[in-house]
Design an enzyme around this catalytic site. Structure first.
Site, mmCIF file in Angstrom:
data_model
loop_
_atom_site.group_PDB
_atom_site.id
_atom_site.type_symbol
_atom_site.label_atom_id
_atom_site.label_comp_id
_atom_site.label_asym_id
_atom_site.label_seq_id
_atom_site.Cartn_x
_atom_site.Cartn_y
_atom_site.Cartn_z
ATOM 1 N N HIS A 37 79.686 -31.085 10.483
ATOM 2 C CA HIS A 37 79.308 -30.260 11.161
ATOM 3 C C HIS A 37 78.874 -30.761 12.616
ATOM 4 O O HIS A 37 78.409 -31.924 12.787
ATOM 5 C CB HIS A 37 77.942 -29.411 10.654
ATOM 6 C CG HIS A 37 78.378 -28.786 9.222
ATOM 7 N ND1 HIS A 37 78.994 -27.696 9.347
ATOM 8 C CD2 HIS A 37 78.406 -29.276 8.027
ATOM 9 C CE1 HIS A 37 79.242 -27.294 7.897
ATOM 10 N NE2 HIS A 37 78.852 -28.312 7.312
ATOM 11 N N VAL A 44 77.951 -20.500 12.537
ATOM 12 C CA VAL A 44 78.976 -20.487 11.627
ATOM 13 C C VAL A 44 78.813 -21.604 10.870
ATOM 14 O O VAL A 44 79.025 -21.269 9.407
ATOM 15 C CB VAL A 44 80.488 -20.835 12.450
ATOM 16 C CG1 VAL A 44 81.435 -21.278 11.403
ATOM 17 C CG2 VAL A 44 80.770 -20.100 13.630
ATOM 18 N N CYS A 45 78.330 -22.682 10.770
ATOM 19 C CA CYS A 45 77.832 -23.928 9.706
ATOM 20 C C CYS A 45 77.103 -23.164 8.890
ATOM 21 O O CYS A 45 76.940 -23.659 7.738
ATOM 22 C CB CYS A 45 77.548 -25.268 10.517
ATOM 23 S SG CYS A 45 79.048 -25.899 11.561
ATOM 24 N N THR A 46 75.978 -22.462 9.296
ATOM 25 C CA THR A 46 75.027 -22.070 8.428
ATOM 26 C C THR A 46 75.600 -21.250 7.352
ATOM 27 O O THR A 46 75.149 -21.458 6.094
ATOM 28 C CB THR A 46 74.061 -21.319 9.314
ATOM 29 O OG1 THR A 46 73.237 -21.932 10.163
ATOM 30 C CG2 THR A 46 73.023 -20.537 8.349
ATOM 31 N N LEU A 49 77.524 -23.774 5.042
ATOM 32 C CA LEU A 49 76.788 -24.655 3.875
ATOM 33 C C LEU A 49 76.349 -23.663 2.830
ATOM 34 O O LEU A 49 76.037 -23.924 1.702
ATOM 35 C CB LEU A 49 75.644 -25.391 4.649
ATOM 36 C CG LEU A 49 75.952 -26.366 5.717
ATOM 37 C CD1 LEU A 49 74.890 -26.954 6.300
ATOM 38 C CD2 LEU A 49 76.819 -27.414 4.650
#
Length: 211
Positions: A37, A44-46, A49
């Protein structure tokens, strides 16, 4: 140099949200999804994950360990995990590597100067129990990863490793698979007792062998 398919995934030691780990020791005898990330607290990465945490049972039943990499420090990881758990209705249950010195990111060529001179690009590595790289994917920051596709690829890779079959375009779990060219047609019945079809001499299919 970037890692290519079939290369040995390099070992490393790293500080993570579950403590310090040795990559080879932590992932021993498992398949691995290692994904990066660009930074913590990215939208988006939230979601990614969170989705990974929600799929823990799916990864577990495939003998897959998941690790995420970010160049941010451990204290930021801890705060971000709280946000992920709150907004995605889950509990992050896999290690986030705090790669402040960029050791892991550079080892796996996760920093591409054209995208960012400091942050990791959004790479995915699927690594086999033999430590070899089986698949690589790199996504732009704006496009969330499709974790159903990652699970599909793992299923395909594990079928190939265990049964000498390949999977056709758009294959999904439960559908027919392709007998690899290295197996002679006359040898198929003994190896694949569920039956087979010869569509062309080089294109032979059989029901998925592990169901």
């Amino acid at each position: 140099m970037s890692l290519r398919l079939g290369d040995t995934a390099p070992n490393f030691k790293a500080v993570t949200t579950i403590g310090e780990i040795d990559f080879y020791d932590y992932t021993k005898d498992s398949w691995v999804v290692l994904f990066s990330h660009p930074a913590d607290y990215t939208p988006v990465c939230t979601t990614e994950l969170g989705r990974t945490a929600q799929l823990k049972e799916e990864f577990d039943k495939r003998n897959v360990k998941v690790l995420a990499v970010s160049v941010d420090p451990l204290d930021k990881h801890t705060g971000w995990i709280n946000d992920i758990n709150e907004t995605q209705n889950t509990e992050v249950n896999f290690p986030l590597i705090a790669d402040e010195d960029r050791k892991v990111s550079e080892l796996y060529d996760m920093i591409h100067p054209n995208a960012s001179a400091t942050a990791t690009v959004r790479s995915v590595f699927i690594i086999g129990p033999d430590h070899t790289v089986k698949l690589t994917l790199t996504y732009p920051a704006s496009t969330g990863r499709n974790f159903q596709e990652i699970l599909r690829v793992i299923d395909s890779l594990q079928l190939t490793a265990n049964y000498s079959v390949a999977t056709p375009a758009d294959w999904a779990h439960g559908e027919d698979v392709i007998v690899v060219p290295a197996i002679a047609t006359e040898d198929i019945p003994a190896k694949f007792p569920k039956g087979h079809k010869v569509i062309k001499p080089y294109l032979r299919t059989t029901p998925q062998p592990n169901i």
